[in-house]
Every structure is written in C-alpha cells, then in structure tokens.
Design a protein around this motif. Sequence first.
Motif, PDB file in Angstrom:
ATOM      1  N   HIS A  76       1.004  -1.407   0.053  1.00  0.00           N
ATOM      2  CA  HIS A  76      -0.117   0.166   0.023  1.00  0.00           C
ATOM      3  C   HIS A  76       0.914   1.186  -0.184  1.00  0.00           C
ATOM      4  O   HIS A  76       1.768   1.368   0.956  1.00  0.00           O
ATOM      5  N   HIS A  97       0.236  -7.545  -4.982  1.00  0.00           N
ATOM      6  CA  HIS A  97      -0.403  -6.290  -5.656  1.00  0.00           C
ATOM      7  C   HIS A  97       0.218  -5.227  -5.094  1.00  0.00           C
ATOM      8  O   HIS A  97       0.820  -4.985  -3.863  1.00  0.00           O
ATOM      9  N   ILE A  99      -0.839  -0.965  -4.762  1.00  0.00           N
ATOM     10  CA  ILE A  99      -1.915  -0.083  -4.822  1.00  0.00           C
ATOM     11  C   ILE A  99      -1.578   1.493  -4.397  1.00  0.00           C
ATOM     12  O   ILE A  99      -0.583   1.324  -3.632  1.00  0.00           O
ATOM     13  N   TYR A 125       0.418   0.947 -10.867  1.00  0.00           N
ATOM     14  CA  TYR A 125      -0.365   0.328  -9.884  1.00  0.00           C
ATOM     15  C   TYR A 125      -1.499  -0.551 -10.419  1.00  0.00           C
ATOM     16  O   TYR A 125      -2.245  -0.176 -11.433  1.00  0.00           O
ATOM     17  N   LEU A 127      -4.094  -0.770  -8.412  1.00  0.00           N
ATOM     18  CA  LEU A 127      -5.275  -0.056  -7.719  1.00  0.00           C
ATOM     19  C   LEU A 127      -4.910   1.379  -7.699  1.00  0.00           C
ATOM     20  O   LEU A 127      -4.054   1.607  -6.963  1.00  0.00           O
ATOM     21  N   VAL A 336      -8.776  -5.034  -3.747  1.00  0.00           N
ATOM     22  CA  VAL A 336      -7.537  -5.802  -4.018  1.00  0.00           C
ATOM     23  C   VAL A 336      -7.967  -7.144  -4.377  1.00  0.00           C
ATOM     24  O   VAL A 336      -7.534  -7.928  -5.646  1.00  0.00           O
TER      25      VAL A 336
END
Length: 349
Positions: A76, A97, A99, A125, A127, A336
């Motif tokens: 994050h 992931h 984001i 990214y 998200l 996510v």
Amino acid sequence: MPSVLYLGQKSGTCLDRANALRRIGCMVDHIDPRELLPATVWVDRWTWRMGGHWFSPWAQRALQARLGFKRYHLCHVDCGEWITPAVIALLRRHARHVINYNNDDPTGARDGARFAAYRQAVPHYDLVAVLRETNVPEVKALGARRVLRVHHCADEVSHAPRPLSEADRQTWHSQVLFLGTWFPERGPFLLELIRLGVPLTIRGPNWHKAPEWAELQPHWAGGAIGGDHYAKAIQCAQVNLGLLSRENRDLHTTRSVEIPALGGLLCAERTPEHTAMYIEGQEALFWSGAEECAAVCREALADEHRRQRVASAGHWRHLLSPHRNDALMRTLLTAVDQIEAPAVLEPTA
C-alpha cells in the motif's frame, strides 16, 4: 491474515491508516519513504519544485536493502510523491499487488511538480484510490488500470472524543474556531468574518504569510497541533469552521469528518458532498459566503441547546457512516481481492 508493506509517513492521517490495517487484522511493515532519502530539507524543496522522481535511485537502493527477501500480499503506497515506475517494479518482486491511496489532489495544479512521480507511476499500480470525483477521469487519462473513488475518513482512535477536565476547557475554549493551514483565499475570508463581528480563533501553520496577518494575528492562538491537543481544541470550540482549499478542488476535507467524529459542531461551506454527508441544520451547519457564515455562527452561539443537539446528531451520523479508517481499509482490501476476479472494478462513490 494479509501481510502488508505500507509505504507512507509515520505521522498524521497516514499513520492512522496504517494503524487501521493493524486493527482489522493485517500484519503491517511500515516504511516511511522520506527515511530512504538524504536527510536534508533540499530533498523536500526539490520535490515540490522539480518532482520526486529525481530521487528514485536513492529510494530503490534503500528499499532493496530494507526488504531483502521479504514477501507480502499487498504493498500500500500512501501518497507516492517519490514512488516511480522503477520503484514499483522493485516492489512487485516483494508484493503480490501494489496499490496507491492519495489524500491530496495529485492531478490538480496546486502542488506544482510535487506529484510528477505519482503521475508517471499511475499506470503501474494495480489500483489507484482517489478522493475527488474530478480525479477519476484524470487518472484514467494517465493510464490507471483500476480507479476507486473514496471519501476522507476520520480515525476510530485518533478522532475519538477525549475526556475533558476543567483545565482542558479553560485552555482550549474558543467560540468560533478555524483549525488549519493558511491558504491565500482563507485570509480574506476569515478577515471578513472578524469584521462582521465573529469571535474567531485561528490555529494552524503559515498564517504569518497572509497579507492580512496584521489584522489576523490578534486572533491567532498558535501553530499546528495534533493528538490530544487537536482533539481537545475541536471539542472545546462552540463552533468549528470547515474551510475548503479552492486550489485543491475540495468539496469536503478531513475536517468534514474529524470534527463530527470528535463530537464538535461542524460549520462548513455548503457543497454537494457536504449536503450528502449531513442533513443541513440538523447534523451540521452550512453557508455560502462570509456574510451567511457570520450569521450562522452568531445564531449558533446564541443557542447552546441547538449547538449541542446538532453536534450530537452529526456525531451519530458519522458513526453510522462508512467514513472511518477501518471501513476504508476493508474497502481497499476487498478491491484488491477483486483484482484477481475476471470482472473489472468500476469506480465507486
């Protein structure tokens, strides 16, 4: 229990969001990107004037040393003014992931080159979460894969009402309080309130920069405050002003949720987002322009029972709303999880 690499400041609302992830059960490693860069004020000045992408080599080297062989479910990135596509490529070797959540207006004009790296990194990214409806088409135009529109949130712990002693009430009492940073449009507005007879107290940084400083200074009670002092100042004010930043294209701000969360009376500019969040006259007070603001403040100061009733109703409306950090972080984690599904995530209000 998801493991999260959290890149963001270790202070303020950024720290609140990291702590919210911990509260909802995540294992969080928190790294402040600023600690990866040279410890000189020139880094910050250069970032604002020329862009944070210039410091990408420092960030990459320091991150690689910090991360070693660690793996995470999610990275994050909060804000992201120093996170370039090259840094994201590095992060992908450590997180499933990556984001971004940005509390500011990174596609607006107010902050100059500060978000140059952010704008370069948007397509990389998984998200991108943004705070303004105007940001949605702008980050899509930059190549964002998925966009989620969210609202400012208060924190369940940092913005919980504090018990107040009589000494607290004497120290922090004010009739009409504006707690916030100086911006060019705020000086003339607050000066007009003063001239209209509003018993105003100002707290916050950079007010000495205001052209109106000579007249505002007698009403200024000090610079930036946080923690218990911030909470008590809001709780001990009879009326709390919620001002927007025009250059930041605000329709609501953190104060729009933090003031009611603390049980304070919110008196803010009438906008479509404010009127969607609170019932005018019942859960918050709204105005359009200095003359109406002054009149609304005078009416509120004259009626203690109404002040308490509106403040209490606004507090309960906030507690029933999704505009709290635990709910925000759950929303991001759910988003996510949806990345792995075939359906494309659509922006939400």
